[in-house]
Design an enzyme around this catalytic site. Structure first.
Site, PDB file in Angstrom:
ATOM      1  N   ASP A 214       0.510  -1.504   0.015  1.00 57.63           N
ATOM      2  CA  ASP A 214       0.032  -0.048  -0.414  1.00 57.63           C
ATOM      3  C   ASP A 214       0.899   1.597  -0.038  1.00 57.63           C
ATOM      4  O   ASP A 214       2.124   0.879   0.025  1.00 57.63           O
ATOM      5  CB  ASP A 214      -0.988   0.150   1.649  1.00 57.63           C
ATOM      6  CG  ASP A 214      -2.012   0.589   0.765  1.00 57.63           C
ATOM      7  OD1 ASP A 214      -2.323   1.794   0.191  1.00 57.63           O
ATOM      8  OD2 ASP A 214      -3.395  -0.032   1.338  1.00 57.63           O
ATOM      9  N   HIS A 289      -2.551   3.231  -4.585  1.00 55.78           N
ATOM     10  CA  HIS A 289      -2.156   2.983  -2.917  1.00 55.78           C
ATOM     11  C   HIS A 289      -1.105   2.510  -3.284  1.00 55.78           C
ATOM     12  O   HIS A 289      -0.971   1.538  -2.426  1.00 55.78           O
ATOM     13  CB  HIS A 289      -3.289   1.931  -2.608  1.00 55.78           C
ATOM     14  CG  HIS A 289      -4.320   2.477  -2.084  1.00 55.78           C
ATOM     15  ND1 HIS A 289      -4.402   3.007  -0.785  1.00 55.78           N
ATOM     16  CD2 HIS A 289      -5.347   2.402  -2.315  1.00 55.78           C
ATOM     17  CE1 HIS A 289      -6.015   3.822  -1.142  1.00 55.78           C
ATOM     18  NE2 HIS A 289      -6.816   3.313  -1.307  1.00 55.78           N
ATOM     19  N   GLU A 354     -10.313   2.523  -5.340  1.00 57.60           N
ATOM     20  CA  GLU A 354      -9.756   4.176  -5.092  1.00 57.60           C
ATOM     21  C   GLU A 354      -9.360   4.478  -5.701  1.00 57.60           C
ATOM     22  O   GLU A 354      -8.601   5.967  -4.955  1.00 57.60           O
ATOM     23  CB  GLU A 354      -9.512   4.007  -3.015  1.00 57.60           C
ATOM     24  CG  GLU A 354     -10.565   3.461  -2.102  1.00 57.60           C
ATOM     25  CD  GLU A 354     -10.591   3.929  -0.495  1.00 57.60           C
ATOM     26  OE1 GLU A 354     -11.362   4.728  -0.169  1.00 57.60           O
ATOM     27  OE2 GLU A 354      -9.330   4.199  -0.660  1.00 57.60           O
TER      28      GLU A 354
HETATM   29  C1  ACM Z   1     -11.449  -0.323   1.148  1.00 58.10           C
HETATM   30  O1  ACM Z   1     -11.029  -0.539   2.146  1.00 58.10           O
HETATM   31  N1  ACM Z   1     -10.352   0.875   0.610  1.00 58.10           N
HETATM   32  C2  ACM Z   1     -11.243  -1.732   0.387  1.00 58.10           C
END
Ligand code: ACM
Ligand code: ZN
Length: 565
Positions: A214, A289, A354
């Site tokens: 991440d 991410h 995201e």
């Molecule tokens: C997440 O919580 N962005 C999968």
């Protein structure tokens, strides 16, 4: 779980009955068998009179060719560790005469691949299953029939266990019963991961979703790209500041906080999990991410960087892999090749959540790709990205799994979906014939508060008390019976922005994970909040015996039914 809840710390929830009270110790007659408090609740349980005492020298009988090897080995090791009992292993084609513990492989469709039948009689124990996984779950049930000290981690503490006589037939409702642990926002040692796997097995969970990469840290050694862990695994130490108030790395500062798993450590974790009946699913985040990777290899971004590994919150997620760059796909495929070598799981998680598409909008390479591929929106560009990776994985015999954003712009042909922004994505995927795992924030995000925020350590926001986890129904009413077959199961997610160490992780996990385990395993008609609370009192003693931190709170009960099944 990233930016969405940053502004929801102010909760306006009325809390009732919070007192941090300790559950009442259950009364037991000295020498009597422990009360049965099995979590998750078995499919069928018929108590019988009497008990069986497991004594030193009791043979563990394993038929030749039985698939119960790992379960029998684990059972004998645990009995030795917890009670000092040496139980000889006897290989036999015939059931032994009593007293003995017999593992019998059966061909019984009623049990399914993970089910087992357990019979405890005064003369001994018989455990039947179709597969090794069934035996492993059966052995966990035997542990729960022993005194809680069976889970002790510090050497033999008690005399031979007295096990109540009963008959159990048991099997799980769902094939996927998982836990995600985010090891990027905070790093957790291999030793903790091994203990955590024992704890998942204790709850009959069978998937460990390892969130390995991440923005805030890359945690898996990749031979071909050493900078991923030389640089990407480390950040400046701002642990004394709130997650969202951490200054980025300054020029000349040393990045000292973090860590990563070597390839050997990963192999050890995967093998250990396998011996417990747990599949490890790695997650390698893309196309967003990924700041820890971009800090190591800035040329993989749209703008070229430079980047540093952020020590805290980043929002929105704009620094992403360039979808117009062939070098990005070559990099990711090389990384995935090494990931596939380490993880035999049929499913590989590639994230997909995201991504702020504004960077792609402003990138000439991304725009050229869209033009060349006839894509009209950046959502379609993300879909192109995921489809390309899916093709790569499929050619190697693996199924791609991603967060529900991978539905946007068109879902890759055989992809699986993890529904986290509610159940809508899961419903859509199941309706179009894709397998899904349900992990909506509303019931499955264990980084949320579980009690009155003023009395809790800082958490990301939200409110997910034990009772709400327990009330979760993974199959949405909108789905037909046929569509519902695509709901493979459930998963709890522990994101660790606010969870810096193992003790805090356990505090967030337990006992909510016990509730989730029952959601995933037990049939709805076997689920009952009051009954669960009564059994939970026994479960908490097991946590204590194992030295596991857990949250005490409004679930604690001062009343209990006379009989706990
Ligand atoms: C997440 O919580 N962005 C999968
Ligand atoms: Zn680009």
């Amino acid at each position: 779980m990233r930016g969405l809840l940053k502004s929801t710390l102010a909760l306006s929830i009325i809390f009732a009955g919070l007192s941090g009270c300790v559950p009442v110790e259950l009364a037991r007659r000295p020498g009597s068998p422990p009360e049965v408090g099995i979590i998750p609740r078995p499919w069928r349980l018929d108590p019988a009179g009497g008990s069986f005492t497991l004594a030193a020298g009791t043979p563990v009988v394993l038929e030749e060719g039985s698939g119960a090897g790992a379960a029998a080995a684990g059972f004998r090791a645990r009995m030795a560790a917890a009670f000092g009992l040496v139980l000889p292993l006897v290989r036999s084609a015939r059931p032994a005469s009593s007293p003995s513990v017999v593992f019998t492989t059966v061909d019984d469709p009623e049990l399914g691949p993970e089910g087992y039948r357990l019979s405890v009689r005064p003369g001994g124990i018989n455990l039947e299953a179709v597969t090794d996984r069934g035996f492993l779950h059966g052995v966990q049930t035997i542990y729960q029939l022993c005194p809680a000290s069976v889970f002790g981690r510090e050497g033999p503490r008690a005399g031979p266990p007295v096990i109540p006589c009963l008959e159990i037939v048991d099997r799980p409702r769902f094939a996927w019963r998982g836990l995600l642990l985010d090891v990027s926002r905070h790093f957790f040692s291999k030793e903790f991961i091994l203990e955590l796997l024992d704890e998942l097995a204790m709850h009959k969970l069978n998937v460990f979703h390892w969130h390995l990469t991440d923005d805030q840290g890359w945690r898996i050694e990749i031979k071909r790209y050493p900078a991923l862990t030389e640089k990407g695994a480390w950040r400046v130490d701002r642990e004394d500041k709130h997650w969202n108030a951490r200054e980025p790395e300054k020029p000349g500062e040393r990045a000292t906080y973090g860590g990563f798993y070597t390839r050997d450590e990963i192999r050890e974790v995967v093998a250990y999990a396998d011996r417990l009946g747990i599949t490890v699913i790695p997650e390698i985040e893309m196309p967003g991410h990924c700041l820890s990777a971009l800090a190591s290899y800035p040329e993989l971004s749209c703008g070229g960087g430079p980047f540093t590994v952020p020590p805290g919150g980043v929002w929105p997620i704009k620094d992403v892999y360039c979808a117009g760059s062939e070098a990005v796909f070559a990099f990711l495929e090389n990384v995935l090749d090494e990931v596939l070598e380490l993880f035999p799981s049929p499913v590989i998680h590639i994230g997909g959540d995201e991504v702020d598409k504004s960077t792609w909008k402003a990138c000439s390479k991304c725009q050229a790709r869209m033009k060349a591929e006839g894509l009209t929106t950046e959502e379609e560009l993300q879909s192109y990205f995921i489809r390309r990776i899916e093709k790569f994985l499929k050619a190697r015999g693996r199924t791609l799994l991603g967060w529900d954003e991978i539905l946007e712009g068109g879902l890759a042909p055989k992809a699986m979906v993890m529904s986290w922004r509610g159940t809508r994505g899961g419903i859509e995927a199941a309706r179009s014939g894709h397998d899904v795992v349900m992990t909506p924030t509303s019931h499955c995000y264990f980084d949320y508060y579980q009690g009155e925020p003023a009395q809790e350590p800082p958490a990301i926001g939200g409110f997910l008390p034990l009772e709400k986890v327990y009330a979760f129904e993974p199959v949405p009413v909108e789905l037909s019976a046929e569509e519902a077959r695509h709901v493979l199961g459930v998963q709890a997610n522990l994101w660790t922005e606010y969870v810096p160490d193992p003790s805090h992780a356990r505090y967030m996990l337990y006992p909510r994970l016990a509730a989730m385990a029952e959601v995933g395993w037990s049939l709805p008609e076997r689920r009952n909040w009051d009954g669960f609370r009564a059994r939970l009192a026994v479960q908490l003693r097991r946590y204590e015996a194992a030295g596991m931190t857990y949250a005490r709170g409004r679930f604690a009960s001062s009343a209990r039914p006379a009989v706990i099944e």
